[in-house]
Design a protein around this motif. Sequence first.
Motif, short mmCIF file in Angstrom:
data_model
loop_
_atom_site.label_atom_id
_atom_site.label_comp_id
_atom_site.label_asym_id
_atom_site.label_seq_id
_atom_site.Cartn_x
_atom_site.Cartn_y
_atom_site.Cartn_z
N LEU A 1 0.82 -1.22 0.00
CA LEU A 1 0.00 0.00 0.00
C LEU A 1 0.85 1.27 0.00
N THR A 2 2.04 1.18 0.57
CA THR A 2 2.88 2.38 0.71
C THR A 2 4.12 2.35 -0.19
N SER B 1 5.80 8.88 -5.70
CA SER B 1 4.76 9.90 -5.86
C SER B 1 5.26 11.25 -5.34
N GLN B 2 5.96 11.22 -4.23
CA GLN B 2 6.52 12.45 -3.69
C GLN B 2 7.56 13.04 -4.64
N LYS B 3 8.31 12.15 -5.31
CA LYS B 3 9.33 12.63 -6.25
C LYS B 3 8.68 13.29 -7.46
N VAL B 4 7.57 12.72 -7.91
CA VAL B 4 6.84 13.33 -9.03
C VAL B 4 6.35 14.72 -8.65
N MET B 5 5.79 14.84 -7.45
CA MET B 5 5.30 16.14 -7.00
C MET B 5 6.45 17.14 -6.87
N SER C 1 8.33 12.08 -17.51
CA SER C 1 7.01 12.05 -18.16
C SER C 1 6.38 10.67 -18.00
N SER C 2 7.21 9.60 -18.13
CA SER C 2 6.69 8.23 -17.96
C SER C 2 6.30 7.97 -16.52
N LEU C 3 7.14 8.43 -15.59
CA LEU C 3 6.85 8.23 -14.17
C LEU C 3 5.61 9.01 -13.75
N THR C 4 5.45 10.21 -14.29
CA THR C 4 4.27 11.01 -13.96
C THR C 4 3.01 10.34 -14.48
N SER C 5 3.07 9.84 -15.71
CA SER C 5 1.91 9.17 -16.30
C SER C 5 1.54 7.92 -15.51
N ALA C 6 2.58 7.14 -15.08
CA ALA C 6 2.32 5.91 -14.35
C ALA C 6 1.82 6.18 -12.94
N SER C 7 2.11 7.37 -12.42
CA SER C 7 1.72 7.71 -11.05
C SER C 7 0.37 8.41 -10.99
N THR C 8 -0.22 8.69 -12.13
CA THR C 8 -1.46 9.47 -12.16
C THR C 8 -2.61 8.62 -12.69
N GLY C 9 -3.67 8.54 -11.93
CA GLY C 9 -4.83 7.79 -12.38
C GLY C 9 -5.61 8.56 -13.43
N PRO D 1 -1.24 3.28 -12.55
CA PRO D 1 -0.55 2.05 -12.97
C PRO D 1 0.49 1.52 -11.98
N ILE D 2 1.32 2.41 -11.38
CA ILE D 2 2.36 1.89 -10.49
C ILE D 2 1.75 1.36 -9.20
N TYR D 3 0.67 1.95 -8.75
CA TYR D 3 0.00 1.43 -7.55
C TYR D 3 -0.69 0.11 -7.87
N ARG D 4 -1.31 0.03 -9.04
CA ARG D 4 -1.96 -1.21 -9.45
C ARG D 4 -0.92 -2.34 -9.55
N MET D 5 0.27 -2.01 -10.05
CA MET D 5 1.34 -3.01 -10.14
C MET D 5 1.73 -3.52 -8.76
N ALA D 6 1.90 -2.59 -7.81
CA ALA D 6 2.27 -2.99 -6.45
C ALA D 6 1.18 -3.84 -5.81
N TYR D 7 -0.08 -3.44 -6.01
CA TYR D 7 -1.18 -4.18 -5.40
C TYR D 7 -1.28 -5.60 -5.97
N THR D 8 -1.20 -5.74 -7.27
CA THR D 8 -1.36 -7.07 -7.86
C THR D 8 -0.15 -7.96 -7.58
N GLN D 9 1.05 -7.39 -7.47
CA GLN D 9 2.22 -8.19 -7.13
C GLN D 9 2.11 -8.78 -5.73
N TRP D 10 1.36 -8.10 -4.87
CA TRP D 10 1.20 -8.60 -3.50
C TRP D 10 0.56 -9.99 -3.50
N PHE D 11 -0.37 -10.24 -4.41
CA PHE D 11 -1.03 -11.54 -4.44
C PHE D 11 -0.04 -12.66 -4.77
N THR D 12 0.91 -12.38 -5.65
CA THR D 12 1.95 -13.37 -5.94
C THR D 12 2.84 -13.58 -4.74
N THR D 13 3.19 -12.50 -4.05
CA THR D 13 4.07 -12.59 -2.88
C THR D 13 3.44 -13.40 -1.76
#
Length: 333
Positions: A94-95, A101-105, A140-148, A173-185
């Motif tokens: 979750l975190t 995200s802070q770096k993007v801001m 630009s890629s990181l901003t796009s991936a960090s923004t819903g 996208p990056i949060y969705r990646m972290a969330y879905t990877q948790w199920f594998t972990t």
Amino acid sequence: MQQILGTYLGSASAEAGGLVDDIVEPVLTELRGFCELKSLSGGRELRERLTAIREAGRAASLALTTDERLHVQTVDDIIEDFAAEYRMSLILALTANYALSQKVMAWQEAKAKDPSVGDHLNLTRMEFVSEPSDYTIPMSSLTSASTGEPLVMTPANLGAAMKEMMTGGTPSPIYRMAYTQWFTTIHAAWEDTYRSRLAAAHGTAPDGKPWGKNDIRSEFFNEIRLIRNDISHKNGICVDSAGNEVITWVRSGEEIAPTARDMLSMLDLFPAAELRQTPVRVERTSSQLPYQFENEWIAEFTAHVSTIEPVKKKRAVVVKRVLDTWMGRTPDE
């Protein structure tokens, strides 16, 4: 006394084997030496033998109380360990992307003040740089991936928009990646570590045979497995997990994209009571057909059945109905 000890030590030797026996063997060796003494009336040999027994006993006692390999955990101990790992890994998921995200801001604010700020993030130094390299990622890629995706509410989509707002919205996208990877972990932790540990802690079945890993079952972790399978093998679309009854925020045919609220709800679902139950050994009642077919034909057959029934656990029923019809039997309803 020597005769009694000799009889006992002979029995102990016959039963030797295992880590505990390896630890106490030096003590047994000294005791056997004691039994072989010709006289117990005193003297240097007796004193040396008693001293050796005392020192070997101290060493064995220390090993028996400190060797981690001898630490036997109860079922409750293991459940407590698993619950801690489960919740910690979930909180990390979750975190996980908070720093990015802070770096993007920070980049957006710096860019607004000074357009010359670099457009790439150096991942080794976490600094903004102007030139790309093997160690950078475009902001630009990181901003796009960090923004819903923005939610635009109109009269035509009012119901859907309100539902999305109530469920926490679509994660970036990056949060969705972290969330879905948790199920594998967490699935790997269950399969590779905790099922076998719980089996050992539950001890033996009524028939005297020890419980095995496959005797430890959980409906909750089976649903975790089904979600993990859909993420890994169904392009992230809810197929096998469509029938879930515990984790109910998945939707048949839709992308598995849990929101932060969905993930937070998982904190309350850890099945401690289910894992505490005594296992039930289920005898195998099915087997594979005893025939060999060409690999190419098997591939075509599997693809055809998958097209008819996308849910894997229901495919055997489809095949059985076809074969029942072919044999003139009434297919099971």
